[in-house]
Design an enzyme around this catalytic site. Sequence first.
Site, PDB file in Angstrom:
ATOM      1  N   GLU A 134       0.770  -1.017   0.066  1.00 31.17           N
ATOM      2  CA  GLU A 134      -0.173  -0.127  -0.170  1.00 31.17           C
ATOM      3  C   GLU A 134       0.952   1.301  -0.019  1.00 31.17           C
ATOM      4  OE1 GLU A 134      -4.012  -1.494   1.995  1.00 31.17           O
ATOM      5  OE2 GLU A 134      -2.650  -0.505   3.195  1.00 31.17           O
ATOM      6  N   CYS A 144       3.179   8.622   0.885  1.00 30.60           N
ATOM      7  CA  CYS A 144       3.560   7.797   2.120  1.00 30.60           C
ATOM      8  C   CYS A 144       3.892   6.575   1.645  1.00 30.60           C
ATOM      9  CB  CYS A 144       2.495   7.774   3.244  1.00 30.60           C
ATOM     10  SG  CYS A 144       2.545   6.695   4.620  1.00 30.60           S
ATOM     11  N   CYS A 180       6.146  -6.366   8.250  1.00 32.05           N
ATOM     12  CA  CYS A 180       7.188  -5.592   9.174  1.00 32.05           C
ATOM     13  C   CYS A 180       7.461  -6.470  10.276  1.00 32.05           C
ATOM     14  CB  CYS A 180       6.486  -4.212   9.901  1.00 32.05           C
ATOM     15  SG  CYS A 180       7.417  -3.062  10.638  1.00 32.05           S
ATOM     16  N   CYS A 196       4.992  -3.449  16.637  1.00 28.95           N
ATOM     17  CA  CYS A 196       4.202  -2.315  17.475  1.00 28.95           C
ATOM     18  C   CYS A 196       2.860  -2.747  17.861  1.00 28.95           C
ATOM     19  CB  CYS A 196       4.379  -1.133  17.065  1.00 28.95           C
ATOM     20  SG  CYS A 196       6.275  -0.411  16.673  1.00 28.95           S
ATOM     21  N   CYS A 249      -0.307  -0.896  15.938  1.00 28.82           N
ATOM     22  CA  CYS A 249      -0.003  -0.773  14.367  1.00 28.82           C
ATOM     23  C   CYS A 249      -0.732  -1.921  13.520  1.00 28.82           C
ATOM     24  CB  CYS A 249       1.302  -0.763  14.077  1.00 28.82           C
ATOM     25  SG  CYS A 249       1.660  -0.286  12.181  1.00 28.82           S
ATOM     26  N   CYS A 281      -2.360   6.912   9.529  1.00 25.80           N
ATOM     27  CA  CYS A 281      -1.249   6.239  10.102  1.00 25.80           C
ATOM     28  C   CYS A 281      -1.335   5.096  10.871  1.00 25.80           C
ATOM     29  CB  CYS A 281      -0.747   7.226  11.381  1.00 25.80           C
ATOM     30  SG  CYS A 281       0.145   8.786  10.527  1.00 25.80           S
TER      31      CYS A 281
HETATM   32  N1  SAH Z   1       8.391   1.602  11.213  1.00 29.04           N
HETATM   33  C1  SAH Z   1       8.207   3.089  11.115  1.00 29.04           C
HETATM   34  C2  SAH Z   1       7.514   3.736   9.768  1.00 29.04           C
HETATM   35  C3  SAH Z   1       6.312   3.355   9.630  1.00 29.04           C
HETATM   36  S1  SAH Z   1       4.677   3.843  10.932  1.00 29.04           S
HETATM   37  C4  SAH Z   1       7.952   3.727  12.368  1.00 29.04           C
HETATM   38  O1  SAH Z   1       7.475   2.978  13.323  1.00 29.04           O
HETATM   39  O2  SAH Z   1       8.109   4.952  12.659  1.00 29.04           O
HETATM   40  C5  SAH Z   1       4.522   5.480  10.626  1.00 29.04           C
HETATM   41  C6  SAH Z   1       3.998   6.138  12.130  1.00 29.04           C
HETATM   42  O3  SAH Z   1       2.766   5.760  12.248  1.00 29.04           O
HETATM   43  C7  SAH Z   1       4.809   5.786  13.097  1.00 29.04           C
HETATM   44  O4  SAH Z   1       5.193   6.834  13.805  1.00 29.04           O
HETATM   45  C8  SAH Z   1       3.968   4.712  13.808  1.00 29.04           C
HETATM   46  O5  SAH Z   1       4.232   4.636  15.299  1.00 29.04           O
HETATM   47  C9  SAH Z   1       2.624   5.379  13.726  1.00 29.04           C
HETATM   48  N2  SAH Z   1       1.467   4.602  13.960  1.00 29.04           N
HETATM   49  C10 SAH Z   1       1.432   3.173  13.736  1.00 29.04           C
HETATM   50  N3  SAH Z   1       0.422   2.809  14.092  1.00 29.04           N
HETATM   51  C11 SAH Z   1      -0.615   3.905  14.431  1.00 29.04           C
HETATM   52  C12 SAH Z   1      -2.053   3.917  14.980  1.00 29.04           C
HETATM   53  N4  SAH Z   1      -2.603   2.957  15.066  1.00 29.04           N
HETATM   54  N5  SAH Z   1      -2.221   5.257  15.308  1.00 29.04           N
HETATM   55  C13 SAH Z   1      -1.341   6.319  15.023  1.00 29.04           C
HETATM   56  N6  SAH Z   1      -0.141   6.348  14.393  1.00 29.04           N
HETATM   57  C14 SAH Z   1       0.287   5.031  14.271  1.00 29.04           C
END
Ligand code: SAH
Length: 340
Positions: free
Chosen positions: A90, A103, A110, A114, A117, A331
């Site tokens: 995506e 983006c 991944c 986290c 996410c 995000c």
């Molecule tokens: N792996 C990298 C980039 C991808 S995520 C990273 O962790 O930074 C891009 C951003 O979206 C990161 O700041 C991540 O923490 C945030 N993110 C992930 N899941 C989210 C969610 N459910 N709500 C808001 N932000 C989220």
Amino acid sequence: MKNIKDYSIEKLKEELIKINEKPYRAEQIYKWIYEEKVSNFDDMTNLSLELRKKLKETFEIKEFKIQKKQIASDGTIKYLFDVLDGNAIETVLMKYHYGYSICVSSQIGCKMGCKFCASTGIPFIRNLSSGEIVEQIMAVERDENIKISNVVFMGIGEPLDNYENVVNAIRIINNPKALNIGARHISISTSGIVPKIYKLAEENIQCTLSISLHATTNEQRSKMMPVNNAYNIEELLKAAKDYIAKTNRRISFEYALAKENNDNLEDAKRLAQLLKGMLCHVNLIPINKIENGTYQKSSNENIIKFRDYLNDHGIVATIRRELGSDIDAACGQLRRKALK
Ligand code: SAH
């Protein structure tokens, strides 16, 4: 076959030498690919037939197919690209007053895990190549007939876990003879792979570094982000300070606010303490709820209080505008989609 978009101009020159060709041909080939946007070596009419033949035998010009395209009520577009090996990724296009921002994904899946996410919980498949990162931008520009001005590595994947390909892609994106997007308009977002932050500081690229911090104590952060068990907050902030000292660039800290998890004034207080005196900016993201997720979005009132506390205590903080949430393009909502 080698994907020609994987090559920075310097690397393409080396490839040409290998097939007994003059390195300056790389400039001509770049012009065809990135200016004329041809998808076929036969269209490179100022190259000899023999060279075109050699190129065809060595390289391919990979163009993704659009498998799905969704448009949100705010104009944000989410693409599902068929990357031509049975996988799909995506990519999201956002329209801002200053231009188009994209983006991009850096991996298929991944490994970071986290908890909040949507890219978590589906198996990691592989890294994307530099050309596949570059092609996300080109494919969107072709489809919408636009020029993209900003690139953020905030799609699927951990960019610093695919370090070489991401840095090489940035060199191609940045090259005036290729996509010509200024390094200051390119952001890499990381969950905090500390050794790679030190390495990135030495690369001499002026891109913006975003660090996904999201919590102010190690206990809290480890619960949200397993990477914190490998590199804790103190180590992460030390690397961030080194990055700022070496590059003189402001770091952006991402902080996704989840109700009763990391969004009260005590958190804001600790955050202000941790970041005191650093050349940085805090990006507050109302956390987006994901399928089966436990984290809930903070109330608007809390988010504003949190921001105001930081601003009143010397930390520049802004609330990220939410785009594309009605099509799961916001995000943390991107997933790796399987092809049928
Ligand atoms: N792996 C990298 C980039 C991808 S995520 C990273 O962790 O930074 C891009 C951003 O979206 C990161 O700041 C991540 O923490 C945030 N993110 C992930 N899941 C989210 C969610 N459910 N709500 C808001 N932000 C989220």
